[in-house]
Design a protein around this motif. Sequence first.
Motif: not given
Length: 291
Positions: A105-108, A57-74, A90-91
């Motif tokens: 993250p890219f598919q998200c 819920s706290q992830v930003t678009i910048r974090q998502l696309l810089s792969l620094s969101s804490g979400i496992d890349g898969g 999964e965070a």
Amino acid sequence: VFEDYAPGWQDKPHELASGTKSFSGVMAVCAVQDGLLKLDEKVSDTLTEWKTDPRKSQVTIRQLLSLSSGIDGGDNGAPPMYRRAIVVAEATAEPGTQFSYGPIPFQCFGELMRRKLEPRNESVEAYLKRRILDPIGLKADGWAKDREGNLRMPSGASLTAREWVKFGEFIRLGGKWHGKELIPEALLKECFKPASAKPNYGLTFWLMGLGSEGAEAGDGVQLPAKARRVIEERKQLGFQPPKDTVAAMGKGKQRCYVIPSQELVIIRLGDSVGQEFSDTVFLSKLLGPSV
């Protein structure tokens, strides 16, 4: 200025693999320009399914696309469909604290863009073509799609060298094409700001001039073997890429290097594995240690 090919490859498209990822970063800043999103807005504002998760819920678009969101890349070899990606994401760490490379993250982001564009009755593919590909005359010879007909954002594009170099030149020119501004340069530079969890990765681009592959470590932190090898190579060759060197990179050592200070865009396509190919050796041969 110069081109050379293995027999039969001059006009044959090549899979870019993860070299495809950088289109997402440029698409994101186009969407900022068009008022569709802000890089520091919460992903969960659009992917509302994430609102109940304390981390996602706290992830930003910048974090998502810089792969620094804490979400496992898969798994790089099997990107899930957009709708599936937002479910399996999964965070595993707090946003901004952990770098994890992979397709999820890219598919998200693809699903986020799909929802942003839905009120306009425009697909992600149509938006990418209208805002980036068509204005620079880039013709993709192929772009893999999922079963729902959506573009695979992390690894789907197939281009010839002559087509991919157009994208690199567009980046080198600061978002201009034939003198016309397609993206404000200040916005495009958002793609080259270091990620919070990895200083040599930006918004879908590798920042080769900022540290080694695998970020410089401090306070006794052990660098990964790949990073140590890069540092040792650079020492032996007396070579450091120019600080403004950025690159899109894909499996098989697909490379689009952009070096504005040298007025250079370099495309390298191949099918290399392991240590057959070294960015450091390749660039040092082209640019020389004086750079």
